[in-house]
Design an enzyme around this catalytic site. Structure first.
Site, short mmCIF file in Angstrom:
data_model
loop_
_atom_site.label_atom_id
_atom_site.label_comp_id
_atom_site.label_asym_id
_atom_site.label_seq_id
_atom_site.Cartn_x
_atom_site.Cartn_y
_atom_site.Cartn_z
CB SER A 104 -0.88 -0.03 1.25
OG SER A 104 -1.62 1.14 1.31
N GLY A 105 0.63 2.14 -0.91
CA GLY A 105 1.41 3.37 -0.97
C GLY A 105 2.67 3.25 -1.82
CB THR A 109 -3.54 3.96 -7.52
OG1 THR A 109 -3.98 2.89 -6.70
CG2 THR A 109 -4.72 4.65 -8.15
CG ASN A 156 -1.57 5.91 -0.58
OD1 ASN A 156 -1.66 7.11 -0.85
ND2 ASN A 156 -1.60 4.95 -1.50
CB SER A 159 -4.98 4.07 0.74
OG SER A 159 -4.84 2.68 0.70
CB SER A 160 -6.95 1.66 -4.13
OG SER A 160 -6.02 2.41 -4.85
N GLY A 387 -2.29 -3.53 -2.08
CA GLY A 387 -1.02 -4.20 -1.80
C GLY A 387 -1.05 -4.88 -0.44
CD GLU A 389 -4.05 -2.73 3.52
OE1 GLU A 389 -4.87 -3.31 4.26
OE2 GLU A 389 -4.35 -1.78 2.80
#
Ligand code: ADP
Ligand code: MG
Length: 1010
Positions: A104-105, A109, A156, A159-160, A387, A389
């Site tokens: 994540s981050g 994206t 993030n 973050s998605s 991603g 986590e």
């Protein structure tokens, strides 16, 4: 071609490392990050490090530099890989996918957005409107999906909170024609609760900060996120995105995509409903549970187009069907009510999100596609999924997310490591096996039927009786105690980082993650009271109704128990992986350089950890030892056979393999290939590129060749047609000619027996080819006809006819009056009916003269008026015989006054008028000018023609010498004793008889006016 980077920026491809060790790898990665080079290749895989700052490498020039280029021609970039994927799709008609992975981050994206931008920039060069609109919707859909599916987390800012897989469909030209978005597991628990420092989904803040006064008012809200339970946690946090302007952008995007104003209204009403529900509390008075604020329920009723009483009822009661088919309302406790409300809110938001995605899908779905008409429809898929986590507190969501990452890692391993090495073995290529960490065992731990965690969880949820979270943990402990990747406090009592009866730990490929089982069964079951479904289905808002189709069922209808959330998720991920596995994959491996979102910091340990678990080092090893390209021999031949004389157009060798060897030898890259059983393996892309270039150079020549052959065939076809046309034309012409002959012969067959010998027969019009023939035939016919006429003339008339013909020819039509219609008597002086008084003496005289001068025939005789050399005019008689011309005196018994040998006559002049004047030109320059007088026989008719005809005929036929005849329209010329004179004709009223009068140049003939 853009410039390649210098070595001061490190190696642009990890394959070029001097040694493949973690140390060298990290050194290169760090050097490049610090120099602002965030992308590095491993063959076709792009390793990307989040720069946490805006780089100027995505502009128009960059697009142009990468467009249509090979990977190694430019510095590493997402665009290079996107172009490779696009080329593979367009030129080889392969479905491709781009898998973007990382924590994540790490920048997944962002990467997916740049890839989409690149594809949008290089397609539709003709700016066709329908393609542009598809592209527009695809790009705008990002903005909407991010607003509703992304949130600020501690890692993030954007973050998605859902997984996204987008297929873009392309037509035969390589232009996008549509697409489809699959969304995976939205983190809906975020709607009701956020971790400390995190925010709810962007959409709420965008509405509350950016919504217009009117909109806010219509939703009964206020522009302050701090006022609402669901947004108060994130209200204070600062984000890089401006909610205010984002709201505008989202509104605009919704419109562009094609959401109607009513639909957009409904979307915001649902957000409003959720915010109101968040602030709603329940109180109890004894047994009775109440909604704290009546007003809120009313607002919710308005926003959901339902009745306030129904809203309250759904919140406070549930309908239960008893065994006997009866239906009763059972009141909630405060806890049940608020639990039910939370579930309702989460479901509302999740359905809203899915509805938005499906709405976008209906807009961009490929319509009216006909493979026969539009050619193969190929796809590029872009996967941007959450991603890996690890939080302080990991629950159901992290479990699902991490499982998904395990699956994708497995796919990567399968495609890049396993399949690759297996193929080398299968093809008999000498190969040293490279060890890599295979995570299949972890995937099995989670998803294996009956034994895997998801199975155990499902079992726990579906079990009868009250099953608790701890019982689920116990079940895992007993079933998975032997698994090397599973542990818990019970199995490892010394490990104090796990809590008894609460935590279990999975050793993921990317690291250990401790999960808490608290609430896990509930999240998996995801229960929602039927009453809410019916409430929503009975709304008068069609959008809401659409989202809740199951609300149609009545309470007594028994429904099959739905699959639990984890199983649903597992199924969707398995089908996703199957879908990806049949496409040509391209990978972007994202690395997060630090936890601070700092553009400067390269956290070695963190990065090394990511490099390790992503298996990048093994990836380099396989790649380095391996081959960039492989192709079955027949396919290779098909594509490159034109580059070698032995293989074009078809080879005569034993096998395709030998033919391929011939091509490879000819191009001198035997060193960089290996021959498998069925495929050729090419080590470097560069060798293949040489072939491609050569092929590209030859294609136009082949096209020309094909065109030449085809044009030849066309020309021959045309030629044959032309010949046929000519043959037909020839036959037709011959027919026309023959038809003409037949017609002429038919019309003229009987002319011999006709009175006019066919003179009245009309000639048929000849075809053009017979024009000359026609005129000759007509000429022939006229001669024949004349012959028939002449043949019938009696010999006694012959002389006269000849004379007339001679006159006709001599006058050439210039003198209209020449007496042709009259019988020509010649010797008028001897005719009693012409000269009754003098004929006897004339006949007497000519007997003597004939004897004396021995002439045979008289050509002409008659009275004349003549002028002598003294300009005196007198009456005379003229006698022309075949020997001489005589001037006689009629008053003296026709005594010869003058005799002139006929031989000396050279010519004759007459006027074109009706006068009877004749000049006889002589070789002695002493011409005879006479005016012919007529006797009683036809006294008013012309005798000039007769004189002229008789003389002319005699000259040509008997004397065989030409007599020149001139016809003058004005004055006649003559000589008298060598002197040139003019004679003109004048009409004079009152003149009794024609007579000459002298004038200055000669004479004037005065004729009486008739
Ligand atoms: N290529 C890039 N250039 C500039 N900033 C980037 C880039 N990639 C990521 N970032 C920054 O990192 C943040 C997180 O990236 P994002 O793509 O949302 O991560 P992920 O999707 O992997 O969770 C972005 O909001 C952006 O600020
Ligand atoms: Mg993301």
């Amino acid at each position: 071609m853009a410039e390649l980077e210098g070595l001061e920026y490190g190696k642009s491809d990890f394959i070029l490392l001097d040694e493949v060790t973690m140390e060298h790898f990290m050194e290169n990665l760090k050097l490049r990050f610090e120099k602002g080079r965030i992308y590095t290749f491993i063959g076709e895989v792009v390793v990307s490090v989040n720069p946490y700052r805006q780089l100027d490498i995505y502009g128009k020039e960059a697009v142009e530099a990468y467009r249509g280029r090979e990977l190694y021609e430019n510095p590493p970039h997402l665009f290079a890989m996107a172009d490779a994927a696009y080329k593979a799709m367009k030129m080889r008609a392969k479905d491709t996918c781009i898998v973007i992975s990382g924590e994540s981050g790490a920048g997944k994206t962002e990467a997916s957005k740049y890839i989409m931008q690149y594809i949008a920039a290089i397609t539709n060069p003709n700016q066709r409107a329908e393609v542009e609109s598809v592209k527009n919707v695809l790009l705008k859909s990002n903005c909407v999906l991010e607003a509703f599916g992304n949130a600020k987390t501690n890692r993030n800012d954007n973050s998605s909170r859902f997984g996204k897989y987008m297929d873009i469909n392309f037509n035969f030209n390589g232009d996008p024609t549509g697409g489809h978005i699959n969304n995976y597991l939205l983190e809906k628990s975020r709607v009701v609760q956020q971790q400390e420092g995190e925010r709810n989904f962007h959409s709420f803040y965008q509405l509350l900060r950016g919504g217009s006064q009117e909109l806010i008012k219509s939703l009964f809200l206020e522009k302050n996120p701090a006022l609402y339970v669901y947004t108060s946690e994130g209200a204070a946090s600062i984000t890089s995105n401006d909610d205010h302007s984002s709201h505008k952008a989202v509104l605009n995007a919704l419109k562009v995509i094609g959401f109607t104003p009513n639909e957009i209204d409904s979307i915001y009403k649902i957000l409003g409903t959720i915010l109101h529900l968040g602030n709603l509390e329940f109180t109890s008075e004894g047994e009775n549970v109440q909604v704290s604020a009546k007003e809120a329920a009313e607002h919710i009723a308005v926003l959901t187009s339902t009745k306030a009483a129904d809203v309250s009822k759904a919140l406070l009661f549930r309908t239960v069907a008893t065994g006997g088919g009866e239906v009763i309302n059972k009141g909630h406790s405060v806890q049940e009510a608020s639990y039910g409300k939370d579930a309702f809110v989460k479901a509302l938001y999740e359905r809203l999100f899915s509805w938005i995605v499906s709405h976008i899908n209906t807009v961009i779905e490929v319509k009216d596609y006909n493979p026969m008409l539009h050619g193969k429809n190929t796809v590029i898929g872009v996967l941007d999924i959450y991603g890996f986590e690890i939080f302080d507190n990991n629950s159901f969501e992290q479990f699902c997310i991490n499982y998904c990452n395990e699956k994708l890692q497995q796919l990567f391993i399968e495609l890049i490591m396993q399949q690759e090495q297996e193929e080398y073995n299968r093809e008999g290529i000498p190969w040293q096996q490279i060890e890599y960490c295979n995570n299949q065992i972890i995937v099995d731990l989670v998803e294996e039927p009956h034994k895997g965690i998801i199975s155990i969880l499902e079992e726990a949820c579906l079990g009868v009786g009250k099953v608790t979270d701890t019982m689920f943990l116990e079940s895992m402990d007993s079933k998975l105690s032997q698994h090397p990747h599973y542990t818990s406090r019970k199995l490892c009592p010394t490990d104090k980082s796990m809590e008894y009866r609460r935590d279990f730990r999975i050793r993921h490929y990317a690291g250990d993650v401790t999960y808490s089982v608290e609430g896990i069964l509930d999240k998996n079951k995801d229960p929602l009271f039927q009453d809410f479904k019916r409430l929503m289905y009975n709304s008068t808002d069609p959008v809401l109704r659409d989202m809740w189709p199951e609300g149609r069922l009545s309470i007594t209808e028994v429904t099959k128990r739905p699959l639990t959330a984890a199983t649903l998720f597992k199924n969707s991920i398995i089908s996703l992986v199957d879908n990806l596995a049949c496409k040509v994959p391209y990978y972007v491996r994202c690395i997060k350089p630090n936890e601070m979102k700092s553009p400067m910091l390269f956290d070695d340990a963190r990065c090394q950890h990511q490099v390790a678990y992503l298996g990048l080092l093994e990836n380099v090893r396989v790649r380095r030892a391996g081959f960039a390209y492989r192709q079955p021999y027949d396919r290779f031949l098909q594509r490159y056979k034109m580059t070698c004389e032995y293989t074009w157009p078809n080879h005569l060798m034993e096998s395709d393999k030998e033919a391929v060897e011939a091509i490879v030898r000819q191009h001198g890259f035997s060193e960089s290939v290996e021959y498998g059983h069925s495929k050729l393996f090419v080590r470097t892309p560069r060798s293949l590129f040489t072939l491609e270039q050569e092929r590209n150079a030859l294609i136009p020549i082949l096209v020309l060749f094909l065109q030449k052959v085809w044009r030849g065939a066309l020309a021959r076809m045309r030629c044959r047609k032309l010949w046929a046309v000519y043959a037909i034309m020839g036959c037709y012409k011959r027919y026309k000619v023959k038809a003409h002959f037949w017609e002429v012969s038919r019309r003229f067959s009987n002319v011999r027996n006709m009175a006019d010998y066919g003179w009245s027969v009309e000639w048929p019009a000849p075809p053009a080819a017979l024009a000359q023939f026609h005129s000759i035939t007509q000429g022939l016919y006229r001669r024949w006809w004349a012959r028939q006429i002449v043949k019938n003339i009696p010999p006694s008339d012959m002389l006269e006819v000849r004379a007339k013909v001679a006159a006709l020819a001599a006058l050439k039509g210039e003198r209209p009056t020449w007496g042709w219609g009259r019988a020509w008597e010649r010797d008028y002086l001897s005719l009693a009916n012409d000269s009754p008084q003098s004929c006897t003496s004339f006949v007497e005289m000519t007997k003597e003269l004939k004897k004396k001068d021995q002439y045979n025939t008289v050509l002409f005789s008659g009275f004349v008026r003549k002028v002598n050399r003294f300009n005196k005019s007198t009456d005379r008689a003229l006698l022309i015989t075949d020997k001489n011309i005589y001037k006689l005196d009629p008053r003296k018994q026709f005594r010869v006054m003058k005799k002139l040998p006929l031989e000396s006559v050279t010519g004759l002049s007459v006027t074109s008028g009706a006068d009877q004047m004749v000049v006889l030109h002589t070789s002695t320059q002493d011409d005879v000018l006479v005016y012919l007088q007529r006797g009683q026989l036809c006294p008013n008719q012309d005798r000039v023609g007769e004189l002229l005809g008789n003389l002319s005929d005699h000259f040509t036929r008997v004397m065989c010498k030409p007599l020149s005849v001139s016809v003058r329209s004005s004055a006649l010329q003559l000589n008298m004793r060598g002197k040139s004179k003019n004679v003109t004709v004048e009409t004079k009223p009152g003149q009794a008889n024609a007579d000459f009068r002298k004038n200055r140049n000669g004479f004037t003939l005065l004729v009486p006016a008739s």
